[in-house]
Structure formats: structure tokens, C-alpha cells
Design a protein around this motif. Sequence first.
Motif, PDB file in Angstrom:
ATOM      1  N   GLU A 106       0.834  -1.212   0.000  1.00 61.34           N
ATOM      2  CA  GLU A 106       0.000   0.000   0.000  1.00 61.34           C
ATOM      3  C   GLU A 106       0.862   1.253   0.000  1.00 61.34           C
ATOM      4  O   GLU A 106       0.609   2.206  -0.737  1.00 61.34           O
ATOM      5  CB  GLU A 106      -0.925   0.031   1.225  1.00 61.34           C
ATOM      6  CG  GLU A 106      -1.906  -1.097   1.336  1.00 61.34           C
ATOM      7  CD  GLU A 106      -1.307  -2.321   2.020  1.00 61.34           C
ATOM      8  OE1 GLU A 106      -0.449  -2.168   2.917  1.00 61.34           O
ATOM      9  OE2 GLU A 106      -1.681  -3.442   1.643  1.00 61.34           O
ATOM     10  N   LEU A 107       1.902   1.251   0.852  1.00 57.19           N
ATOM     11  CA  LEU A 107       2.778   2.420   0.931  1.00 57.19           C
ATOM     12  C   LEU A 107       3.547   2.604  -0.380  1.00 57.19           C
ATOM     13  O   LEU A 107       3.700   3.730  -0.862  1.00 57.19           O
ATOM     14  CB  LEU A 107       3.747   2.274   2.102  1.00 57.19           C
ATOM     15  CG  LEU A 107       4.705   3.437   2.312  1.00 57.19           C
ATOM     16  CD1 LEU A 107       3.942   4.728   2.606  1.00 57.19           C
ATOM     17  CD2 LEU A 107       5.657   3.142   3.446  1.00 57.19           C
ATOM     18  N   ALA A 108       4.011   1.503  -0.979  1.00 53.18           N
ATOM     19  CA  ALA A 108       4.730   1.593  -2.252  1.00 53.18           C
ATOM     20  C   ALA A 108       3.825   2.191  -3.329  1.00 53.18           C
ATOM     21  O   ALA A 108       4.250   3.055  -4.101  1.00 53.18           O
ATOM     22  CB  ALA A 108       5.234   0.217  -2.679  1.00 53.18           C
ATOM     23  N   LYS A 109       2.559   1.754  -3.366  1.00 53.15           N
ATOM     24  CA  LYS A 109       1.616   2.308  -4.344  1.00 53.15           C
ATOM     25  C   LYS A 109       1.371   3.786  -4.098  1.00 53.15           C
ATOM     26  O   LYS A 109       1.315   4.585  -5.039  1.00 53.15           O
ATOM     27  CB  LYS A 109       0.284   1.542  -4.279  1.00 53.15           C
ATOM     28  CG  LYS A 109       0.362   0.155  -4.855  1.00 53.15           C
ATOM     29  CD  LYS A 109      -0.951  -0.582  -4.675  1.00 53.15           C
ATOM     30  CE  LYS A 109      -0.814  -2.031  -5.108  1.00 53.15           C
ATOM     31  NZ  LYS A 109      -2.012  -2.816  -4.810  1.00 53.15           N
ATOM     32  N   GLN A 110       1.225   4.157  -2.828  1.00 51.07           N
ATOM     33  CA  GLN A 110       0.969   5.561  -2.487  1.00 51.07           C
ATOM     34  C   GLN A 110       2.158   6.448  -2.877  1.00 51.07           C
ATOM     35  O   GLN A 110       1.973   7.500  -3.504  1.00 51.07           O
ATOM     36  CB  GLN A 110       0.708   5.667  -0.979  1.00 51.07           C
ATOM     37  CG  GLN A 110       0.597   7.080  -0.466  1.00 51.07           C
ATOM     38  CD  GLN A 110       0.682   7.132   1.063  1.00 51.07           C
ATOM     39  OE1 GLN A 110       0.558   6.116   1.737  1.00 51.07           O
ATOM     40  NE2 GLN A 110       0.898   8.315   1.579  1.00 51.07           N
ATOM     41  N   LEU A 111       3.385   6.011  -2.553  1.00 51.88           N
ATOM     42  CA  LEU A 111       4.570   6.796  -2.903  1.00 51.88           C
ATOM     43  C   LEU A 111       4.748   6.868  -4.417  1.00 51.88           C
ATOM     44  O   LEU A 111       5.092   7.923  -4.959  1.00 51.88           O
ATOM     45  CB  LEU A 111       5.814   6.193  -2.253  1.00 51.88           C
ATOM     46  CG  LEU A 111       5.909   6.295  -0.731  1.00 51.88           C
ATOM     47  CD1 LEU A 111       7.127   5.556  -0.230  1.00 51.88           C
ATOM     48  CD2 LEU A 111       5.928   7.740  -0.279  1.00 51.88           C
ATOM     49  N   VAL A 124       8.270   5.245 -12.328  1.00 50.08           N
ATOM     50  CA  VAL A 124       8.352   4.563 -11.043  1.00 50.08           C
ATOM     51  C   VAL A 124       7.884   3.136 -11.217  1.00 50.08           C
ATOM     52  O   VAL A 124       6.849   2.893 -11.840  1.00 50.08           O
ATOM     53  CB  VAL A 124       7.461   5.271  -9.995  1.00 50.08           C
ATOM     54  CG1 VAL A 124       7.600   4.605  -8.643  1.00 50.08           C
ATOM     55  CG2 VAL A 124       7.791   6.738  -9.905  1.00 50.08           C
ATOM     56  N   SER A 125       8.662   2.186 -10.701  1.00 45.63           N
ATOM     57  CA  SER A 125       8.219   0.790 -10.728  1.00 45.63           C
ATOM     58  C   SER A 125       8.383   0.198  -9.340  1.00 45.63           C
ATOM     59  O   SER A 125       9.366   0.461  -8.646  1.00 45.63           O
ATOM     60  CB  SER A 125       9.010  -0.008 -11.756  1.00 45.63           C
ATOM     61  OG  SER A 125      10.374  -0.020 -11.429  1.00 45.63           O
ATOM     62  N   ILE A 126       7.383  -0.588  -8.940  1.00 45.77           N
ATOM     63  CA  ILE A 126       7.425  -1.241  -7.631  1.00 45.77           C
ATOM     64  C   ILE A 126       8.125  -2.581  -7.806  1.00 45.77           C
ATOM     65  O   ILE A 126       7.733  -3.380  -8.653  1.00 45.77           O
ATOM     66  CB  ILE A 126       6.000  -1.428  -7.080  1.00 45.77           C
ATOM     67  CG1 ILE A 126       5.324  -0.078  -6.905  1.00 45.77           C
ATOM     68  CG2 ILE A 126       6.024  -2.206  -5.780  1.00 45.77           C
ATOM     69  CD1 ILE A 126       3.863  -0.150  -6.520  1.00 45.77           C
ATOM     70  N   GLN A 127       9.159  -2.808  -6.992  1.00 50.37           N
ATOM     71  CA  GLN A 127       9.923  -4.056  -7.086  1.00 50.37           C
ATOM     72  C   GLN A 127       9.965  -4.702  -5.701  1.00 50.37           C
ATOM     73  O   GLN A 127      10.880  -4.453  -4.917  1.00 50.37           O
ATOM     74  CB  GLN A 127      11.325  -3.789  -7.594  1.00 50.37           C
ATOM     75  CG  GLN A 127      11.328  -3.206  -8.989  1.00 50.37           C
ATOM     76  CD  GLN A 127      12.724  -2.972  -9.498  1.00 50.37           C
ATOM     77  OE1 GLN A 127      13.642  -2.755  -8.727  1.00 50.37           O
ATOM     78  NE2 GLN A 127      12.870  -3.013 -10.809  1.00 50.37           N
TER      79      GLN A 127
END
Length: 163
Positions: A106-111, A124-127
Motif C-alpha cells: 500500500e505504501l509503495a503504491k501511495q509513494l 516509477v516501478s514497484i519491485q
Amino acid sequence: MADTYSFDVVSDFDRQELVNTIDQVRRDVGTRYDLKDSNTEIEVEEASLTITTASDMTLQAVEDVLRQKATKRNLSLKIFDFQSPEPVGGNRVKQVVKLRKGLSSELAKQLSKTVRDELKKVTVSIQGESLRITGKNKDDLQQAINLLKAQDVEVPLQFENYR
């Protein structure tokens, strides 16, 4: 010359510094007059600490010592997630302190959404438990770092692999 630059946003802490901090807290608690006879125990597990002590008052004092020692060792206080104390046998109290590590999804998506909305020139990519931010210009990456530093998040952020 590289045409794109990148860095990773992670949330981590130095495990050895935490162990050293706990050792200092144990020594301090053992020598302080008001805490010496409290039979305070601090156990370190992989993702948490467990503090067992004589009363709520000594628990508060041990928490204060823990915060002081962690600050002196450059550990962010955001890594500690203090749970509510619970009574255990013999008029003693126990408190679990969870250790925050990694970015939750959730925090990664928000940032990531914040960075994408504010800065159009970076991707930006979430890894897993980190974010990778890439861009063609180092100045755009610096803006992204400053934007993330300005965010009020519950975990400490570090910026690694800047290249």
C-alpha cells in the motif's frame, strides 16, 4: 554516457546497530538505580523485540532508554512499532515492539502515485519491498528524492543504488 539514471527507495535498518543499541539498553537498565531490581528482559527476534519488566512505569523508562540509545546510534525511531503492553504472570508486563522493514505494498503504491502525479519526467516501478525510480536527467531524480523526503510516512526511507 548513460541515457537513463535510476535509484531505489527502500526502508531498512542496520541490524548490527540495533543489536548494539539493545546491548547498551540492557547495560543501562542493569546499572540504573530505579531499574536495577526490575528484572527487565529484552529479547531480540527477527522482526520484533520483546520487553518484559516489573511494571508500566519501568516499561516506560525502558522505552525512553531504548529511544535515546537508538537515536545516538543513528537508528530512526520509525523502525519501532510499539504494541500495547499486556500483563503476564507475577504482576509483570510484556510489550512487543515490531520492527518495520521494507515498504508495504500500500505504501509503495501511495509513494509511486505521489511521484508520478508530481513529476512527469520520471518513471516509477514497484519491485517487491522497494521502488525503482528512473529518469533521463539527474535533476529530475533529485526532485524525486526531495519530494519523497517531504512525505510523512511511517517508515524511514533510504535512497540506494543511485546511478
